[in-house]
Write a protein that holds these residues in place. Structure first.
Motif, short mmCIF file in Angstrom:
data_model
loop_
_atom_site.label_atom_id
_atom_site.label_comp_id
_atom_site.label_asym_id
_atom_site.label_seq_id
_atom_site.Cartn_x
_atom_site.Cartn_y
_atom_site.Cartn_z
N SER A 106 34.01 47.20 38.84
CA SER A 106 34.93 46.22 38.26
C SER A 106 34.15 45.20 37.42
N GLY A 107 34.84 44.55 36.50
CA GLY A 107 34.17 43.56 35.64
C GLY A 107 33.33 44.26 34.58
N GLY A 108 32.29 43.61 34.13
CA GLY A 108 31.45 44.20 33.08
C GLY A 108 30.62 45.36 33.63
N ALA A 165 37.37 47.88 34.50
CA ALA A 165 38.41 47.19 33.73
C ALA A 165 38.53 45.77 34.24
N ARG A 166 39.16 44.94 33.44
CA ARG A 166 39.53 43.61 33.92
C ARG A 166 41.03 43.67 34.17
N SER A 167 41.48 43.13 35.29
CA SER A 167 42.89 43.24 35.64
C SER A 167 43.51 41.86 35.83
N LEU A 168 44.40 41.51 34.92
CA LEU A 168 45.10 40.22 35.05
C LEU A 168 46.10 40.30 36.20
N GLY A 213 30.56 44.91 41.42
CA GLY A 213 30.89 44.06 40.28
C GLY A 213 30.24 42.70 40.39
N GLY A 214 30.80 41.74 39.68
CA GLY A 214 30.24 40.39 39.66
C GLY A 214 31.05 39.43 40.52
N ASP A 215 30.86 38.13 40.33
CA ASP A 215 31.52 37.19 41.25
C ASP A 215 33.04 37.16 41.08
N GLY A 216 33.56 37.48 39.88
CA GLY A 216 35.02 37.59 39.71
C GLY A 216 35.57 38.67 40.61
N THR A 217 34.87 39.78 40.64
CA THR A 217 35.27 40.92 41.48
C THR A 217 35.28 40.51 42.96
N PHE A 218 34.27 39.75 43.37
CA PHE A 218 34.19 39.33 44.78
C PHE A 218 35.27 38.29 45.09
N ARG A 219 35.56 37.45 44.11
CA ARG A 219 36.61 36.44 44.31
C ARG A 219 37.93 37.16 44.58
N GLY A 220 38.24 38.15 43.74
CA GLY A 220 39.47 38.94 43.91
C GLY A 220 39.50 39.63 45.26
N ALA A 221 38.35 40.20 45.65
CA ALA A 221 38.26 40.93 46.93
C ALA A 221 38.51 39.98 48.10
N GLY A 222 37.92 38.79 48.01
CA GLY A 222 38.07 37.80 49.09
C GLY A 222 39.53 37.39 49.26
N ILE A 223 40.19 37.14 48.13
CA ILE A 223 41.61 36.72 48.18
C ILE A 223 42.47 37.85 48.75
N PHE A 224 42.21 39.06 48.29
CA PHE A 224 42.97 40.23 48.76
C PHE A 224 42.85 40.37 50.28
P1 ADP Z 1 32.89 40.11 37.18
O1 ADP Z 1 33.23 40.77 38.46
O2 ADP Z 1 31.85 40.87 36.41
O3 ADP Z 1 32.58 38.64 37.35
P2 ADP Z 1 35.51 39.39 36.11
O4 ADP Z 1 35.29 37.94 36.22
O5 ADP Z 1 36.17 39.92 34.89
O6 ADP Z 1 34.15 40.22 36.20
O7 ADP Z 1 36.35 39.85 37.38
C1 ADP Z 1 36.73 41.20 37.56
C2 ADP Z 1 38.13 41.28 38.04
O8 ADP Z 1 38.23 40.63 39.32
C3 ADP Z 1 39.17 40.58 37.19
O9 ADP Z 1 39.59 41.36 36.10
C4 ADP Z 1 40.30 40.36 38.18
O10 ADP Z 1 41.08 41.52 38.31
C5 ADP Z 1 39.54 40.12 39.49
N1 ADP Z 1 39.51 38.67 39.75
C6 ADP Z 1 38.67 37.76 39.22
N2 ADP Z 1 39.00 36.51 39.65
C7 ADP Z 1 40.06 36.65 40.46
C8 ADP Z 1 40.90 35.76 41.20
N3 ADP Z 1 40.68 34.44 41.20
N4 ADP Z 1 41.91 36.28 41.92
C9 ADP Z 1 42.15 37.60 41.94
N5 ADP Z 1 41.42 38.49 41.25
C10 ADP Z 1 40.40 38.04 40.53
#
Ligand code: ADP
Length: 326
Positions: free
Chosen positions: A12-14, A74-77, A104-115
Motif C-alpha cells: 500500500s502507499g508508494g 494504490a491509495r484508497s480514499l 507500506g508507510g505510516d499512512g498504511t499503518f494509520r489505516g491499519a490501526g484504525i481498522f
Molecule cells: P504510505 O503508507 O506510503 O504513507 P499513504 O499515506 O498514501 O501512503 O497511505 C496509504 C493508504 O493508507 C491510503 O491511501 C489510505 O487508504 C490509508 N490511510 C492513510 N491514512 C489513513 C487514515 N487516517 N485512515 C484510514 N486510512 C488511511
C-alpha cells in the motif's frame, strides 16, 4: 484469542523496491507455519473491492529481485471512511481472513490501526518506503536501493559536471525528509545538500557559491531534496542564476526512476527478515505493531509510536557532510 489459520498480505502507499521480497517472505513463512495465505491486489482499494486470491509458494518464484510490487499498490480514499472499512471487513470475513500483513508507510499503518480498532482482525506492518523517514526502524525497505540508484546517477552527472566545469542542481525525492539527499550527498561528495530538516539554507548556499567563485571552483553538485525550505531545483537555480552568472548552471530532476529497479542485496535481506518476523508476530498474537530493524535486530514498535514519532536526521551525518565539503 482463536488460533490464526489464514492471513492476507497487501502492499500500500508508494511502491518501493524490495516489496516483492517482503511479500515472498510473508507467503513462504506463512506456509512454513502451516497457514493459508491470500494476496490482496491494489492495497486497501482491493480489500474494499474484494480483489483477494490465494497465494502459493510457487507464485513467489522469481520475484525476489524484481522492483515494484506484483500485488500492485494504490491509495484508497474510501478506506479513510468508516463505510469503506466496513466493506473491507466484510470481504476479509468472506475469505475467512484471521489476520493481515500490510507493507507500506505510516499512512498504511494509520489505516491499519484504525481498522483494527473498529473490527476484530489484527494487523502487523512492514515498513516499505524509499524515504526512510519512519520512526522506530533504522531502515525501511526500498531506501537502500533508492540511495544506490541516486548515487549511481549522480556519479554519471558528475562526470559531465567536472568535464564541462558546470554546477548541477539535482533534485531527489524526499518531500518531508532529507535522508536520501544527505546520504547520497556524503556518498558522492556533493558540494552542498538542501534538506527539509534545516532552515536558512538559502544563505548557506549563497555563501557556498561566493566561496566557490572565489576559488574558481565552477564544477559543483548541489543536491536538493524535494521538500527543502527554498524550492525545487529549477526554482533555486533560477534564483541564483542572476547573481552567479559565471557558473554554467544545469538542473536535473531525477523523479520516479528513484523508485524503480532491482532491490539491493540489503533490501532483499531486510525484506526477507521482516516478512518472516511479521508472520511470527501474528502467530504470537501481536497486533497493531510494525516489525522494524534497529541495530541489526528485528524489533516490534506499536503503530501508535511509529505514526506519532518523528525520525530526526542524524546530527553526526550532518557534521560529516559539512566537514567533507570543504
Ligand atoms: P504510505 O503508507 O506510503 O504513507 P499513504 O499515506 O498514501 O501512503 O497511505 C496509504 C493508504 O493508507 C491510503 O491511501 C489510505 O487508504 C490509508 N490511510 C492513510 N491514512 C489513513 C487514515 N487516517 N485512515 C484510514 N486510512 C488511511
Amino acid at each position: 484469542m482463536a488460533k490464526i489459520k489464514k492471513i492476507a498480505v497487501l502492499t500500500s502507499g508508494g511502491d518501493a523496491p524490495g516489496m516483492n521480497a517482503a511479500v515472498r517472505a510473508v507467503v513462504r513463512a506463512a506456509i512454513y507455519h502451516k497457514l493459508e495465505v491470500v494476496g490482496i491486489e491494489h492495497g486497501y482499494e482491493g480489500m474494499i473491492k474484494g480483489e483477494l486470491f490465494t497465494l502459493m509458494s510457487k507464485d513467489m518464484r522469481n520475484i525476489i529481485h524484481r522492483g515494484g510490487t506484483i500485488l500492485r499498490t494504490a491509495r484508497s480514499l474510501e478506506f479513510k471512511t468508516e463505510e469503506g472499512r466496513a466493506k473491507a471487513y466484510k470481504n476479509l470475513k468472506e475469505f475467512n481472513i484471521d489476520a493481515v500483513v500490510v507493507i507500506g508507510g505510516d499512512g498504511t499503518f494509520r489505516g491499519a490501526g484504525i481498522f483494527s480498532q473498529e473490527h476484530d482482525i489484527p494487523f502487523v506492518g512492514i515498513p516499505g518506503t524509499i524515504d526512510n523517514d519512519m520512526y522506530g526502524t533504522d531502515f525501511t525497505i526500498g531506501f537502500d536501493t533508492a540511495l544506490n540508484t541516486v548515487v549511481e546517477t549522480i556519479d554519471k552527472i558528475k562526470d559531465t559536471a567536472s568535464s564541462h566545469d558546470r554546477t548541477f542542481f539535482i533534485e531527489v525525492m524526499g518531500r518531508d525528509a532529507g535522508f536520501i539527499a544527505l546520504q547520497a550527498g556524503i556518498a558522492t561528495g556533493a558540494e552542498a545538500v538542501l534538506i527539509p530538516e534545516i532552515e536558512g539554507q538559502a544563505e548557506t548556499l549563497r555563501e557556498f557559491l561566493i566561496k566557490a567563485k572565489k576559488m574558481k571552483k565552477m564544477s559543483n553538485i548541489i543536491l536538493v531534496a524535494e521538500g527543502n525550505n527554498i524550492g525545487g531545483a529549477q526554482e533555486i537555480a533560477n534564483q541564483v542564476k542572476s547573481e552567479f552568472k559565471d557558473f554554467g548552471i544545469r538542473v536535473n530532476v531525477l523523479g520516479h526512476m528513484q523508485r524503480g529497479g532491482s532491490p539491493t542485496a540489503f533490501d532483499r535481506f531486510l525484506a526477507s527478515r521482516l516478512g518472516v518476523a511479521a508472520v511470527e508476530a501474528l502467530i504470537d498474537n501481536q497486533r497493531s505493531i510494525m516489525v522494524g530493524y534497529k541495530n541489526h535486530e528485528v524489533v516490534h514498535v506499536s503503530f501508535n509510536k511509529t505514526i506519532k514519532g518523528h525520525r530526526n536526521i542524524n546530527e553526526e551525518l550532518l557534521k560529516v557532510a559539512d566537514i567533507l565539503t570543504i
